[in-house]
Structures are given as structure tokens and as C-alpha cells.
Design a protein around this motif. Structure first.
Motif, short mmCIF file in Angstrom:
data_model
loop_
_atom_site.label_atom_id
_atom_site.label_comp_id
_atom_site.label_asym_id
_atom_site.label_seq_id
_atom_site.Cartn_x
_atom_site.Cartn_y
_atom_site.Cartn_z
N TYR A 125 0.84 -1.20 0.00
CA TYR A 125 0.00 0.00 0.00
C TYR A 125 0.87 1.25 0.00
CZ TYR A 125 -3.29 3.55 1.69
OH TYR A 125 -4.06 4.69 1.83
N GLY A 126 0.41 2.22 -0.72
CA GLY A 126 1.11 3.49 -0.71
C GLY A 126 0.31 4.51 -1.48
N LEU A 127 0.62 5.77 -1.29
CA LEU A 127 0.00 6.81 -2.09
C LEU A 127 0.99 7.95 -2.18
CD1 LEU A 127 -2.84 8.46 0.04
CD2 LEU A 127 -1.29 6.78 0.93
N SER A 128 0.96 8.62 -3.32
CA SER A 128 2.01 9.60 -3.57
C SER A 128 2.01 10.69 -2.50
CB SER A 128 1.84 10.21 -4.96
OG SER A 128 0.63 10.94 -5.02
N GLU A 129 0.83 11.07 -1.98
CA GLU A 129 0.77 12.16 -1.02
C GLU A 129 1.53 11.82 0.27
OE1 GLU A 129 -1.73 10.83 -2.58
OE2 GLU A 129 -2.75 12.40 -3.73
N ILE A 130 1.64 10.53 0.58
CA ILE A 130 2.35 10.14 1.79
C ILE A 130 3.83 9.90 1.47
CG2 ILE A 130 2.50 8.43 3.66
CD1 ILE A 130 0.08 10.46 3.70
N ILE A 131 4.11 9.15 0.43
CA ILE A 131 5.49 9.02 -0.05
C ILE A 131 5.52 8.29 -1.38
CG2 ILE A 131 6.24 6.78 0.96
CD1 ILE A 131 8.76 8.68 1.93
N GLY A 132 4.50 7.47 -1.63
CA GLY A 132 4.50 6.58 -2.80
C GLY A 132 4.38 5.17 -2.26
N PRO A 133 4.81 4.17 -3.04
CA PRO A 133 4.74 2.80 -2.52
C PRO A 133 5.69 2.67 -1.32
CG PRO A 133 6.04 2.85 -4.52
CD PRO A 133 5.43 4.22 -4.37
N GLY A 134 5.34 1.76 -0.39
CA GLY A 134 6.22 1.57 0.76
C GLY A 134 5.64 2.12 2.04
N VAL A 135 4.36 2.46 2.05
CA VAL A 135 3.74 2.96 3.27
C VAL A 135 3.38 1.78 4.18
CG1 VAL A 135 1.75 4.22 4.23
CG2 VAL A 135 2.87 5.04 2.14
N ALA A 136 2.87 0.71 3.58
CA ALA A 136 2.50 -0.48 4.35
C ALA A 136 2.58 -1.71 3.45
CB ALA A 136 1.09 -0.34 4.91
N ILE A 137 2.85 -2.85 4.04
CA ILE A 137 2.95 -4.09 3.25
C ILE A 137 2.69 -5.29 4.15
CG2 ILE A 137 5.44 -4.43 3.66
CD1 ILE A 137 5.43 -5.23 0.50
N GLU A 138 2.29 -6.38 3.51
CA GLU A 138 2.04 -7.61 4.26
C GLU A 138 3.36 -8.33 4.58
OE1 GLU A 138 -2.26 -9.13 2.54
OE2 GLU A 138 -0.45 -9.63 1.45
N CYS A 139 3.34 -9.10 5.68
CA CYS A 139 4.46 -9.98 5.99
C CYS A 139 4.03 -11.41 5.62
CB CYS A 139 4.80 -9.91 7.47
SG CYS A 139 3.47 -10.55 8.52
N GLU A 140 4.81 -12.38 6.03
CA GLU A 140 4.48 -13.75 5.66
C GLU A 140 3.12 -14.22 6.19
OE1 GLU A 140 7.10 -12.88 7.62
OE2 GLU A 140 7.53 -14.39 9.17
N GLY A 141 2.63 -13.53 7.24
CA GLY A 141 1.32 -13.88 7.78
C GLY A 141 0.17 -13.57 6.82
N GLN A 142 0.42 -12.64 5.88
CA GLN A 142 -0.58 -12.21 4.91
C GLN A 142 -1.91 -11.88 5.59
OE1 GLN A 142 -0.42 -15.49 2.08
NE2 GLN A 142 0.79 -14.26 0.66
N ASP A 143 -1.80 -11.25 6.75
CA ASP A 143 -3.01 -10.92 7.49
C ASP A 143 -2.92 -9.46 7.93
OD1 ASP A 143 -5.39 -11.06 8.86
OD2 ASP A 143 -4.49 -11.94 10.67
N GLY A 144 -3.13 -8.56 7.00
CA GLY A 144 -3.01 -7.14 7.29
C GLY A 144 -1.65 -6.61 6.83
N LEU A 145 -1.62 -5.31 6.55
CA LEU A 145 -0.40 -4.69 6.03
C LEU A 145 0.27 -3.88 7.13
CD1 LEU A 145 -2.70 -4.80 3.65
CD2 LEU A 145 -1.03 -3.48 2.36
N HIS A 146 1.51 -4.20 7.42
CA HIS A 146 2.25 -3.46 8.44
C HIS A 146 2.54 -2.06 7.93
CE1 HIS A 146 3.08 -6.71 11.25
NE2 HIS A 146 3.30 -7.50 10.23
N MET A 147 2.12 -1.07 8.72
CA MET A 147 2.42 0.29 8.32
C MET A 147 3.69 0.74 9.02
SD MET A 147 0.23 3.78 8.32
CE MET A 147 -0.84 3.15 7.12
N TRP A 148 4.60 1.34 8.28
CA TRP A 148 5.87 1.78 8.87
C TRP A 148 5.61 3.02 9.71
CZ3 TRP A 148 7.41 -2.64 8.61
CH2 TRP A 148 7.59 -3.37 7.44
N ALA A 149 5.12 2.75 10.93
CA ALA A 149 4.57 3.81 11.78
C ALA A 149 5.64 4.69 12.41
CB ALA A 149 3.68 3.20 12.86
N ASP A 150 6.91 4.34 12.22
CA ASP A 150 7.96 5.25 12.68
C ASP A 150 8.07 6.44 11.72
OD1 ASP A 150 8.69 3.05 11.00
OD2 ASP A 150 10.81 3.56 11.21
N HIS A 151 7.53 6.28 10.49
CA HIS A 151 7.51 7.39 9.53
C HIS A 151 6.10 7.91 9.24
CE1 HIS A 151 11.76 7.13 8.51
NE2 HIS A 151 11.64 5.81 8.35
N PHE A 152 5.13 7.00 9.34
CA PHE A 152 3.76 7.37 8.96
C PHE A 152 2.83 7.04 10.12
CE2 PHE A 152 5.98 5.36 5.28
CZ PHE A 152 6.40 6.52 4.68
#
Lengths: 143, 431
Positions: B232-259
Motif C-alpha cells: 500500500y502506498g499513495l504519492s501524497e504520503i510518499i508513494g509505494p512503501g507505506v505499508a505491506i504484508e508480511c508472511e502472515g498475509q493478514d493485514g499490512l504493516h504500516m511503517w509507523a515510525d515514519h507514517f
């Protein structure tokens, strides 16, 4: 010498044409000639009817997108070369036909071609000078 | 590679977020009149922000805010410090402009590298990047992340399926990045080239930029024999790389230290409880050129702060995007607003501004049909004239949207109107 033609914009979908004929039938309007031009998405239905003004009104009331145009009705001998004689006049004068369609006139055993051109005045002059019989609007409507 | 910050204790993460929130607030207060005004209206001084909770009183920033300040009114740094400018489609013809300083590009590279790493990618991978390179952030964002991770990147950009597959075979690429629908299309195309998609070297798909479902994921994983991850990502926040799934494939981890994420009720503006659906609002904590406080993404998600049982990360997880609060459509990864089409039609005399957008999925790819009512005044009884009109509308719309559309002329007043308002969008995709 010009004849009124009604053009109707139609989406290509089942039952649309039937809706138009239904409206006309109910108003007791008789269709003299009909032509349908189509693309993959839409079509244009062109009609010559006995009561053009009334047809236009009721079709518009029924919500159809319509337009009235003037066309020319030429009488063609129903024999080999009849159509060619007329087209030859157009070719020689360098005039293009936008579209045309024909119907058979049962009283005189002659064919009638409905022709649409960009400059009808000029076309009428060429046709008359070339000895082609043209039908007036009133004549066509009452055939 | 393991990024320690992703496993921070919640209290430590909050401390970090609060410090960064104060810094970014001070930065925008000093440099963006719009934000200074907002702080002054609330009587808050950035330096005195005591808790993350105080953010909830702050007004939202959205695409409209960016449009009002087009092009550079929301920049927090002078142009001399800007290294890159990107844009995404806005509700009108003007794009939404975002910018990056040197440090912003570093952060973007970092979060995107962390995203690839989160799916199990590393420096040994060969990343075939089939996101479009250009003003759209997808292509370059993934590119920077792959470089940062130390992987090899093949900058394919979007399209050119035959070449994509040829090079996938020859280069033995291991990670494919593109939209989920394009990955399906590519697999179908592979079969037509007598390439068995299950037998390529691909092992991971990092797919995003459009909504998709778990059943699509299963399909993609099966046809390619890979693991497919939602990004998940959107250009207004930074582009791709805002959040992504891990091997659990159960929700996307958001890099909350930046966002910093919030999920709010779009009507009341109040936070919704954990696990409930609401609009995702993000505050960028570290960006310099275009930091936004409380950016309203218009994406509907739910969020959980629970430590991930699959990977142990403490970064909050958002659900897949469940919908939108506005009428934005995402077609082949590109944002489309009905109002963009409306403004094109208003410029064309022959048509009514009555239109309907029909979105379908033909095979794997989205198709957009624009149905336009013909104005009776201009109805010509010549096919050629109408076909030319159709072509003209198509060309104008395509130049605004940058995607191919099909235009269909329809009879006036045939487009369904409910309560006087036309239903603009019929989305027939089963996502």
C-alpha cells in the motif's frame, strides 16, 4: 423539390427499433421508406413518413433524439441501367452522395431513390437538367 | 535483513512518534502558511504538543487542500532543496504535487527496502519492476527500494508483456512488482507464448496500486507458483512503501515510525475503535519537502495494534482497502475521478455533461467505458460525424486520464438518474 426525412439516433439494443415503430403505429403514421445505418454501438434510423411533422412531434415527445433533414426523391426506371443513369450525372458533375436508399413505388412500377447530398439545390438542378424525374414532398408523403 | 525499529515496544514507538510529530509540526509551522494558520486557530504551539492524542483536533489535509495550493503552496522547503517532484491525478485536470528532498528520497528508499524485506526479499533477488516509471510514484519508489536493499533491479516499467516475459525467462528474475491485475494478465500472456508461469524463477509478487481480494491472491499464487503480497502506498504520503504484508498475509504493516496512522469515522471525524472500518488518515512524521499532517486518504480500512503473531513486528497492521469515501476509481493502477471526465465533456459542445462510467474486468484487465449522451442540437444524421465525435471525446479523455477508454454515445436521458442526480459509476468488477 425537397422531401422531409426524419433521422433518429438509436443505441444498439434489443427492442429499441420496435419502440419507434410502436409510437408511429399508435399515431397511425405510415412509413414510406426506411433505412438503418449502424455502427457497433449506435445506429441512425432514417424514415420517410406520410405525416412528417406529426411524426417528429410524437417521437420527440416520446423522448427520441431526432433531426429533420431534407433529401431528394428521384424516380428511377425499374430496368437495367436505371440507377446508373442517375449516378452518372452525379459522377460527371463531381458531386458526392452522402447516402441513399430506395423503395419501390407500386402505382407506377417505378423505383424511388432517396438521396442525401451536401448541396441539394445544386443536385436538383443537375438531376432535372439530366432528365431525371423528381418527386415533391407532398407527392412522396401521399404515395 | 531485520530492521529493529519494526519490533519496538509500543511505548518506545509512541515516544519516537511524538518526538517526530513535534519536529514535523514545527517544520510545517515555520514554512507552510496553511499549517501555521491551522495551529494558530487551535491555539497550539508545535513545541508544546504533549501527546499524539492532540492530533485529533487538527484539521485534515486532503487532495482539495493540495489543489487549492497548487502547485507548490504546500512545500515546506525552498525549491533549491527539492530533488524530485511527483504527482498523481487530482479531482480536476491538475495533478496533486508532492516533492522530495535528498533526505525524503532516503526515507522513501528505506521504507520501500523494508517493504521488500518484509516479504522475504533480499540483496540476492532480481526485481522485475513493472510499475510505470514517471510522474506516478510506483515505478521509481520500488526502484529506489530495491537499490537500497542491494537487490538487482530490472526497470521494465509497465506494459510490453512479451518483453516482460522474455526477460523474466532470460534474467531469471525472482520478484515481480506490478498491479495484481497485470500479474494475472502476464500469466495468461505467458501461456500464449508457451511459457509455463509456474516454472519461472519468480518467487515473490509485490502487488498493489489497485484494490484486490484474497481470492485474487490465491489465483495469482497458484498460476505463478509464488507468494503474493499486498503493498500500500499513495504519492501524497510518499508513494509505494507505506505499508505491506508480511508472511502472515493478514493485514499490512504500516511503517509507523515514519507514517502515523489514525482510522476515523469520515462523517463525525472521530476515531473508530480498533478493528472497525473507517477512513485511514496518515501524518508523515519525517518528510521534509511535503510533509502533511492528518492526510485524509479516503481509503476505508480497519487497523490493529496487536503484535503480529506471524512475524513479531509491532508495527500496526491495516486491513486491505475495503472501499473509498469518495468516487475515485482505480483503473489499471491509475486514479480516475468522474469529475475529470465531466470537465472534458463540458468542453465539448456536442455532448451533454451526462455520462456514466462502466468499469468491467475483461480477463485480468480493467476496462473503462464512458457512456456519453448526445446533445439533440448537434445530433447529425451522418454516421461519420458521430464517429468523429466519439473519437474526439476518446482522445480528449485519454489525454487527461492517461489510460485507454472506450467511448459510447448513448441517447439523451438514457443514463439512470436517481433523485435528479445521475449515477455516475457502475463498477462491475468483482474484486
Amino acid at each position: 423539390m425537397q422531401v422531409k426525412q426524419i433521422s433518429i439516433f438509436m443505441e444498439n439494443r434489443a427492442g429499441r427499433l420496435e419502440e419507434i415503430t410502436g409510437v408511429l403505429a399508435q399515431a397511425k403514421i405510415n412509413i414510406r421508406a426506411i433505412s438503418l445505418a449502424d455502427t457497433s454501438d449506435f445506429g441512425i434510423l432514417r424514415l420517410i413518413v406520410n405525416k412528417p411533422q406529426q411524426a417528429e412531434e410524437i417521437l420527440r415527445q416520446a423522448g427520441f433524439t431526432i433531426r429533420e433533414n431534407s433529401v431528394i426523391a428521384c424516380v428511377i426506371e425499374d430496368r437495367p441501367g436505371g440507377l446508373h443513369k442517375m449516378l452518372d450525372l452525379f459522377a460527371k458533375s463531381g458531386m458526392s452522395i452522402e447516402y441513399m436508399y430506395g423503395f419501390f413505388e407500386r402505382h407506377s412500377d417505378k423505383a424511388v431513390m432517396i438521396i442525401r447530398v451536401a448541396d441539394p439545390e445544386k443536385a436538383i438542378k443537375i438531376l432535372l437538367e439530366g432528365g431525371i424525374e423528381l418527386l415533391s414532398g407532398e407527392k412522396v408523403y401521399s404515395l | 535483513m531485520k530492521y529493529k525499529v519494526e519490533y519496538l515496544d509500543p511505548e518506545d514507538l509512541q515516544k519516537l512518534q511524538l518526538n517526530r510529530l513535534r519536529e514535523v509540526s514545527q517544520h510545517v509551522y515555520n514554512n507552510v502558511p496553511y499549517y501555521r494558520q491551522a495551529f494558530d486557530n487551535l491555539g497550539i504551539q508545535p513545541a508544546t504538543i504533549k501527546s499524539l492524542d492532540e492530533l485529533k483536533n487538527f484539521p485534515l489535509t486532503d487532495k482539495e487542500t493540495l489543489r487549492t495550493h497548487y502547485p507548490f503552496g504546500m512545500f515546506s522547503v525552498p525549491m533549491s532543496l527539492v530533488r524530485e517532484i511527483h504527482g498523481s491525478s487530482g479531482t480536476t485536470g491538475k495533478p496533486t504535487v508532492v516533492a522530495y528532498t535528498e533526505n525524503d528520497l532516503k526515507i522513501w528508499s528505506e521504507v520501500m527496502a523494508r517493504s521488500i524485506a518484509c516479504t522475504g526479499g533480499d540483496y540476492r533477488d532480481i526485481v522485475q519492476n513493472a510499475y510505470g516509471y514517471g510522474l506516478f510514484t510506483g515505478g521509481l519508489g520500488v526502484h529506489y527500494g530495491a537499490l537500497e536493499l542491494g537487490a538487482a533491479v530490472v526497470p521494465m516499467s509497465s506494459g510490453g508483456s512479451k518483453r516482460q516475459l522474455q526477460l523474466m525467462e532470460d534474467f531469471k528474475t525472482t520478484i515481480l512488482t506490478c498491479t495484481p491485475s497485470y500479474s494475472i494478465y502476464l500469466a495468461e500472456f505467458a501461456e500464449s507464448m508457451n511459457i509455463d508461469p509456474r516454472k519461472t524463477s519468480l518467487r515473490i509478487g509485490i502487488l498493489g496500486a489497485e484494490p484486490w481480494s484474497d481470492s485474487m491472491r490465491r489465483q495469482i499464487e497458484s498460476i505463478w507458483n509464488i507468494k503474493a503480497y499486498d503493498i500500500y502506498g499513495l504519492s501524497e504520503i510518499i508513494g509505494p512503501g507505506v505499508a505491506i504484508e508480511c508472511e502472515g498475509q493478514d493485514g499490512l504493516h504500516m511503517w509507523a515510525d515514519h507514517f502515523y496512522p489514525e482510522v476515523i469515522d469520515p462523517k463525525t471525524g472521530k476515531a473508530v475503535p480498533e478493528g472497525q472500518d473507517g477512513m485511514l488518515v496518515i501524518t508523515t512524521l519525517t518528510k521534509e519537502a511535503t510533509p502533511f499532517l492528518r492526510y485524509a486518504t479516503k481509503d476505508i480500512v480497519s487497523i490493529t495494534y496487536e503484535k503480529c503473531p506471524a512475524c513479531g513486528r509491532t508495527m500496526p497492521r491495516i486491513s486491505r482497502i475495503k472501499g473509498r469515501t469518495d468516487d475515485m476509481l482505480i483503473i489499471r493502477g491509475i486514479n480516475v475521478f468522474p469529475s475529470q471526465i465531466e470537465s472534458v465533456l463540458l468542453e465539448i459542445e456536442e455532448t451533454e455533461p451526462h455520462y456514466q462510467l462502466v468499469v468491467t474486468r475483461e480477463g485480468a484487465l480493467d476496462e473503462l467505458e464512458v457512456q456519453v449522451e448526445v446533445n439533440e442540437k448537434f445530433f447529425s444524421d451522418e454516421i461519420r460525424t458521430l464517429e468523429n465525435l466519439e473519437k474526439r471525446i476518446k482522445k480528449e479523455i485519454e489525454s487527461v486520464l492517461s489510460i485507454a477508454v472506450k467511448v459510447k454515445l448513448v441517447e439523451p436521458k438514457t443514463i439512470t438518474r436517481s433523485e435528479g442526480k445521475a449515477k455516475r459509476v457502475i463498477d462491475m468488477r468483482n474484486i
